[in-house]
Design a protein around this motif. Structure first.
Motif, mmCIF file in Angstrom:
data_model
loop_
_atom_site.group_PDB
_atom_site.id
_atom_site.type_symbol
_atom_site.label_atom_id
_atom_site.label_comp_id
_atom_site.label_asym_id
_atom_site.label_seq_id
_atom_site.Cartn_x
_atom_site.Cartn_y
_atom_site.Cartn_z
ATOM 1 N N ALA A 1 -21.739 0.023 28.189
ATOM 2 C CA ALA A 1 -22.060 -0.885 29.298
ATOM 3 C C ALA A 1 -23.551 -1.211 29.313
ATOM 4 C CB ALA A 1 -21.630 -0.259 30.620
ATOM 5 N N MET B 1 -17.741 5.002 35.956
ATOM 6 C CA MET B 1 -16.536 4.696 35.187
ATOM 7 C C MET B 1 -15.261 5.163 35.889
ATOM 8 S SD MET B 1 -17.551 2.984 32.659
ATOM 9 C CE MET B 1 -19.261 2.495 32.529
ATOM 10 N N LEU C 1 -15.307 -3.961 30.339
ATOM 11 C CA LEU C 1 -16.597 -3.928 31.028
ATOM 12 C C LEU C 1 -17.059 -5.326 31.423
ATOM 13 C CD1 LEU C 1 -18.356 -1.211 28.884
ATOM 14 C CD2 LEU C 1 -17.868 -1.047 31.326
ATOM 15 N N PHE D 1 -25.225 2.563 34.862
ATOM 16 C CA PHE D 1 -23.846 2.876 34.476
ATOM 17 C C PHE D 1 -23.724 4.376 34.276
ATOM 18 C CE2 PHE D 1 -24.584 -1.482 33.159
ATOM 19 C CZ PHE D 1 -23.461 -2.114 33.666
ATOM 20 N N VAL E 1 -17.291 -5.488 35.489
ATOM 21 C CA VAL E 1 -18.667 -5.510 35.993
ATOM 22 C C VAL E 1 -18.956 -6.868 36.624
ATOM 23 C CG1 VAL E 1 -21.110 -5.364 35.378
ATOM 24 C CG2 VAL E 1 -19.472 -3.717 34.432
ATOM 25 N N ARG F 1 -18.740 5.331 27.107
ATOM 26 C CA ARG F 1 -18.534 4.254 28.082
ATOM 27 C C ARG F 1 -19.831 3.731 28.677
ATOM 28 N NH1 ARG F 1 -14.305 7.155 31.862
ATOM 29 N NH2 ARG F 1 -15.624 8.896 31.241
ATOM 30 N N SER F 2 -20.620 4.599 29.301
ATOM 31 C CA SER F 2 -21.829 4.097 29.956
ATOM 32 C C SER F 2 -22.862 3.555 28.964
ATOM 33 C CB SER F 2 -22.427 5.138 30.911
ATOM 34 O OG SER F 2 -22.754 6.324 30.256
#
Length: 108
Positions: A18, A57, A98, A6, A102, A14-15
């Motif tokens: 995830a 993202m 997510l 991610f 995803v 964000r990452s």
């Protein structure tokens, strides 16, 4: 085991969110990184080689990866999740987004 990478800009919210969600899932291994040199964990060639699927993202992250690592990305599955930088780490709305986005890319 599917390796998920991610990617966001600074690898702060964000990452890492995830990564936290998907590393607990059976059948998946997850990492996160950022495209900025000031990222908590800047992306490098080893991350890209490790990944089976790369999930960025925003489109700008994809563009940065393609500019820097075009050759390594040639045979990689890479997707833009289109999730803006409007969330904090583990924000419930971000977690929901997510989960949905995803899953949609992993089922194809």
């Amino acid at each position: 085991m599917t390796n998920l990478l991610f990617v966001c800009s600074r690898n702060q919210w964000r990452s890492p969110t995830a990564e936290a969600i998907w590393r607990r899932r059976p059948g998946f291994s997850a990492r996160s990184a950022g495209t900025s040199p000031n990222a908590r964990k800047p992306i490098d060639a080893a991350d890209i080689r490790w990944a089976d699927v790369i999930l960025v993202m925003e489109r700008k992250h994809l563009n940065r990866l393609q500019a820097e690592y075009a050759r390594l990305l040639e045979h990689k599955r890479i997707h833009s999740l289109d999730i803006p930088d409007d969330f904090r780490f583990m924000d419930p709305e971000l977690v929901d987004m997510l989960e949905v986005t995803v899953k949609s890319y992993l089922s194809t």
